[in-house]
Design a protein around this motif. Structure first.
Motif: not given
Length: 383
Positions: A72-78, A255-260
């Motif tokens: 996910s973006p807030l882990v290492v996806g971004h 934004g749950r569908s963004y975070v997860y």
């Protein structure tokens, strides 16, 4: 659970849906069961899905970053390619910040469910997309729908600073534009936030393809939330939400569908970035598309069906009866044309239609063929 009863009811009403057997889609053509058809059912308005620049960008990104974002973006996806795309979108559209989503559906869900509480009101145009309507139903806010593009009806129901007004730039089933000068005026007067879903306007309308707001002379800062997609005129897939830095920071956290969700694959983000750069300088494609729209509308003006007043790439031909609509689409398919047959509940009962979509990839000869075969296929179908 009685799934079979619901499906049987839809089938009896001629409304059951099933996946079409598509082999591949390639710009103005698609292949099904080994046969080629002229494609008038997609949303590739600028014909960018086949652009070599997009293919090359995706290939290079796959080699540099890999096939997937892996988190996910807030882990290492971004990653760097995502930041480059966000910066390009901000520069193009005059936005302070944006964040990326896997689809327009998930973007709309994230915004409405994250921003609105039970103390808020949500005003929606009655013809808004299902993603917006469903998000409103799932939100704790009270949702009030107003008649399509009816600013008098909306003004009568507005309460000061009570919530969010949402409408579309280009309506996906009718092809007409939202009344954004009117919406921005009412939002400013009432102190409510305003959100645009410009999925079908981005890339096609306005200077450099900046979308509906630019085409109608509405400044970006008059609309608090801008949602756009990458799967229509940009020819790829995914979506974004833009606005203030504060809004984007809030959605990063709520934004749950963004975070997860796992982030956009880097090759996809790179292809979108290439599409943004092409769209900004695609005035020739936009002018060609506009010429095709004018050619089509002039050519079908005498058909015994209602052609809705759309100046966009979406040209709805209302047949009315569901069975007649399916029969007409089948006749077109027999003649080598693939056209979308749209029925309830996607559109109101009694307004089943052919949703004919044009692309800059089409030629004038393609449009002449479409007009000729439409006229011939329409014979014997009751208006």
């Amino acid at each position: 659970m009685p799934f079979h009863l619901s499906l049987a009811g839809r089938e009896a009403a001629g409304l059951k849906r099933s996946l079409p057997l598509i082999d591949k889609v390639e710009g103005r053509l698609l292949w099904s069961a080994g046969r080629a058809y002229l494609n008038f059912a997609g949303n590739d308005y600028l014909g960018l899905s086949q652009a070599p620049e997009l293919r090359l960008a995706a290939d290079r990104a796959a080699r540099e970053f890999g096939a997937g974002a892996v988190a996910s973006p807030l882990v290492v996806g971004h990653q760097a390619v995502h930041r480059a795309l966000e910066a390009a979108l901000c520069d193009w559209l005059g936005l302070e910040a944006v964040l990326l989503f896997s689809s327009g559906f998930s973007a709309n869900q994230a915004v409405i469910k994250a921003l609105l509480g039970k103390e808020h009101l949500l005003w929606q145009d009655r013809l808004n997309h299902a993603s917006l309507q469903e998000a409103g139903l799932l939100s704790p806010a009270r949702m009030l729908r107003f008649a399509h593009n009816d600013m008098v009806a909306l003004e009568a129901r507005l309460k000061p600073s009570a919530g969010l007004i949402v409408s579309e730039g280009v309506f996906s089933m009718d092809g007409d534009l939202g009344d954004w000068p009117g919406l921005s005026r009412l939002a400013g007067q009432s102190g409510n936030w305003l959100m645009i879903d410009d999925a079908h306007g981005l890339g096609v309308l306005g200077r450099e393809g900046r979308g509906t707001l630019d085409a109608l002379g509405v400044a970006p800062e008059q609309v608090r939330i801008f949602m756009g997609t990458f799967g229509k005129a940009l020819g790829v897939g995914g979506a974004f939400v833009g606005g203030s830095r504060e809004l984007v920071d809030y959605l990063h956290n709520h934004g749950r569908s963004y975070v997860y969700s796992t982030h956009l694959p880097p090759p996809q983000a790179a292809a979108v970035l290439a599409a943004v750069r092409l769209a900004r300088r695609a005035d020739d494609r936009r002018e060609h598309l506009n010429q095709l729209v004018r050619q089509f509308r002039a050519g079908v003006a005498e058909l015994p069906f209602e052609l809705l007043p759309s100046a966009t790439a979406i040209q709805p031909l209302v047949i009315g009866d569901e069975a007649d609509t399916l029969a007409l689409a089948a006749r077109l398919k027999e003649r080598g044309l693939w056209v979308g047959a749209i029925r309830p509940p996607t559109v109101p009962k009694g307004s089943a239609r052919l949703r004919i979509t044009l692309s800059a990839a089409h030629t004038q000869e393609d449009i002449r063929t479409l007009i000729k075969i439409l006229a011939e296929a329409a014979e014997g179908v009751s208006p």
